[in-house]
Design an enzyme around this catalytic site. Sequence first.
Site, PDB file in Angstrom:
ATOM      1  N   ASN A   1      -7.477   4.213   9.008  1.00  0.00           N
ATOM      2  CA  ASN A   1      -7.150   3.612  10.457  1.00  0.00           C
ATOM      3  C   ASN A   1      -6.885   2.866  11.122  1.00  0.00           C
ATOM      4  O   ASN A   1      -7.168   2.417  11.653  1.00  0.00           O
ATOM      5  CB  ASN A   1      -5.515   3.114   9.716  1.00  0.00           C
ATOM      6  CG  ASN A   1      -4.662   4.565   9.892  1.00  0.00           C
ATOM      7  OD1 ASN A   1      -5.436   5.255   9.243  1.00  0.00           O
ATOM      8  ND2 ASN A   1      -3.513   4.036  10.742  1.00  0.00           N
TER       9      ASN A   1
ATOM     10  N   CYS B   1       3.830   5.949  23.631  1.00  0.00           N
ATOM     11  CA  CYS B   1       5.061   5.246  24.579  1.00  0.00           C
ATOM     12  C   CYS B   1       4.954   3.794  23.410  1.00  0.00           C
ATOM     13  O   CYS B   1       5.729   3.104  23.313  1.00  0.00           O
ATOM     14  CB  CYS B   1       4.855   4.734  25.293  1.00  0.00           C
ATOM     15  SG  CYS B   1       4.893   6.076  26.522  1.00  0.00           S
TER      16      CYS B   1
ATOM     17  N   GLY C   1       0.529  -1.442   0.055  1.00  0.00           N
ATOM     18  CA  GLY C   1       0.262  -0.019  -0.317  1.00  0.00           C
ATOM     19  C   GLY C   1       0.715   1.124   0.130  1.00  0.00           C
ATOM     20  O   GLY C   1       0.560   2.286  -0.741  1.00  0.00           O
TER      21      GLY C   1
ATOM     22  N   HIS D   1      -2.021  -7.887   2.915  1.00  0.00           N
ATOM     23  CA  HIS D   1      -2.303  -7.763   4.140  1.00  0.00           C
ATOM     24  C   HIS D   1      -3.192  -7.436   5.048  1.00  0.00           C
ATOM     25  O   HIS D   1      -3.858  -7.732   6.165  1.00  0.00           O
ATOM     26  CB  HIS D   1      -1.076  -8.279   4.435  1.00  0.00           C
ATOM     27  CG  HIS D   1      -0.634  -6.244   4.663  1.00  0.00           C
ATOM     28  ND1 HIS D   1       0.071  -6.606   6.255  1.00  0.00           N
ATOM     29  CD2 HIS D   1      -0.484  -5.312   4.193  1.00  0.00           C
ATOM     30  CE1 HIS D   1      -0.309  -5.056   6.561  1.00  0.00           C
ATOM     31  NE2 HIS D   1       0.341  -4.358   5.832  1.00  0.00           N
TER      32      HIS D   1
ATOM     33  N   SER E   1      -4.236  -2.829  -0.362  1.00  0.00           N
ATOM     34  CA  SER E   1      -2.770  -3.580   0.632  1.00  0.00           C
ATOM     35  C   SER E   1      -3.428  -4.897   0.736  1.00  0.00           C
ATOM     36  O   SER E   1      -4.585  -4.882   1.423  1.00  0.00           O
ATOM     37  CB  SER E   1      -2.450  -2.725   1.800  1.00  0.00           C
ATOM     38  OG  SER E   1      -1.881  -3.895   2.148  1.00  0.00           O
TER      39      SER E   1
ATOM     40  N   GLN F   1      -8.307   1.004   4.638  1.00  0.00           N
ATOM     41  CA  GLN F   1      -8.597   0.951   5.238  1.00  0.00           C
ATOM     42  C   GLN F   1      -9.667  -0.052   4.946  1.00  0.00           C
ATOM     43  O   GLN F   1     -10.688  -0.257   5.564  1.00  0.00           O
ATOM     44  CB  GLN F   1      -8.568   1.142   6.327  1.00  0.00           C
ATOM     45  CG  GLN F   1      -7.025   1.078   7.261  1.00  0.00           C
ATOM     46  CD  GLN F   1      -7.433   0.326   7.851  1.00  0.00           C
ATOM     47  OE1 GLN F   1      -7.751  -0.747   8.015  1.00  0.00           O
ATOM     48  NE2 GLN F   1      -5.705  -0.196   8.045  1.00  0.00           N
TER      49      GLN F   1
END
Lengths: 283, 385
Positions: free
Chosen positions: B151, B324, B72, B201, B199, B179
């Site tokens: 996404n 994080c 993608g 996958h 994309s 998506q």
Amino acid sequence: MWEYTGKVLDHFRNPRNVGLLENPDGIGEVGSLACGDALKLTFKLGPDGRIADVKFQTFGCASAIASSSALTEMVKGKTLDEAAKITNQDIAEFLGGLPEQKMHCSVMGREALEAAIDNYRGGQGGKRVLAGKVVCNCFGVTEEEILRVVRENQLSTVEQVTHYTKAGGGCGKCKGDIQALLTRVAAEQLAAEQAAHARSPARKMTNLERIRLIEETLERNVRPALRQDGGDIQLVDVEGPRVRVALRGMCAGCQVSEFTLRDVVQSKLREFVNEDIVVEEAP
Amino acid sequence: MSRVIYLDNNATTMAAPEVVEAMRPFWNERYGNPSSMHAFGGQVHRDVESARARVAELIGADPGEIVFTSCGSESDNMAIRGAVEAFGRRVNVITSRVEHPAVLGPCQELAEHGVTVQHIPVDAAGQLDLVRLGEALREGPAVVSVMWVNNETGVIFPMDEIAAMVHAAGGLLHTDAVQAAGKIMIDLQRVPVDLLSLSGHKLHAPKGVGVLYIRRGTRIKPLLLGGHQEENRRAGTENVPYIVGLGRACELARAHLDDLPRLAAMRDRLEQGLLATCPDSSVNGDRHRRVATTLNISFEYIEGEAILYSLSDVGICASSGSACSSGSLEPSHVLRAMGVPFTAVHGSIRFSLSRYTTDEEIDYTLAALPPIVKRLRAMSPFVPK
């Protein structure tokens, strides 16, 4: 996923000393919700002046929680003077290491401890007050804090400073200022090294060290002066005591270039590198 | 880790068993080069073309408009850079603040080379500000790149309206539909975008294969040169096994569009259950215009990475918009663009379902998460007394 050590994961899963002590002798608070991590540390002293009990509350990622938990284990039973000596590396080492991007968690631990000790000793009110010039506005990191972390952890790049203090990790506008601080610390260290060399002339430098020292001396002690006049200097070759340089910009072909070479370049190199240096202009 | 509850399908998906099966002969039996002048290769050429037709069918395109790529991100790069180059760079670029990095990256690079790039904001629900888009379109010819489905939140942009606006202004429209494929009905006959990225996958084909749809007549400069493949639009010997796999995956995705109401019901059950059992939690994104498979939910006073590690300890896979967990220090640019407060961004968790998700897995997650939230809140200095 981060490469956390087993000890980090253990302290994250089973944190020691969670909570807040009632009527603590010292309380330290650092970080904020906006920053993404925060730590509140409370301790009580025993009759012997040692830390008898300590508890923490942490908002943050797995390594922030683990660093806080580790800190409480480390300070228990210590006098405040002993506790105050704990560095962020000590916390990271206790945990078997932290990913470099997570070193700021260990720094947060050390800061909270300091704030709590300060609080006990009648300093600030437990919350860390930003002292001095703020460099990174996104995360509220001061010049003083950056200089300290750079010195204590021997940091050399802006990226490392971001990993250790978060400074520069937001909008990134302060990266130039951080670089300037790094340069300042490097200059201090160089000056200290030069002083050490001057004190122990017996030790012979390797060629590599010698060339590096010449480069550094040109960079710090010569180039700024030349740049003020629109000039520059380049190291061309080093052969024994003979250092060949080329003057650039306004300095090239300058009427007083001979004077520049002898009285500025040569004298600085003799001062900082070696007494026998002879500077020549490369053809 | 004994069992895995995989609720991170917006990150990547399992290759469907039918897909793996379809790919199997293409490693060491039907390994000919589709370009070769022998029947052995010629048959493989027909397999690639059959896959192309299946991809086209999923999105209502003509097979000749389908170009296979490696992923993608390549499709996004090729679309944006290729379209801008075809204009000789004398064109503006308009994108949104909530795009995937694969779109923001090439846009930034163009901006550094003097192309005017505008980032259209979104509202609190994550919907594109169409008024601002209209204003930007009046500033001259533009290549527009806005995603079809976000996404992180699953929010669906009104692509038909956007296409009408862009074309009325004489612009060119690319959409990152990575998506969207298989999660909403895509019919390019009805919604006339010019370029569209897919994309493999994300829809149960393997990683390493993507698609750029190029509407017939759209001018675009190729990224990869040096071969006649894909009608001179993308050089390089075709990644045959993956292309065949993607064809099969698209065929399955089309057949499984009927599953979407079932998935939406599971997602809603997860959402309602968590909102009911975890106080101070809230959903991010437009709940009325959202794909069936995504739930983005924030838990106040705690941090996302800590939640993810705790979930992972009990076998549940999800994602977070916290700083994080991203590896940077900045939390999700999508949630920040929506004006979600920092406190909620740091504690945001994304669950994304697939047709393989079961009711039992939702039950398991509903039971596992509340104690984790409670445990982490007991440690947090910010929970009000």
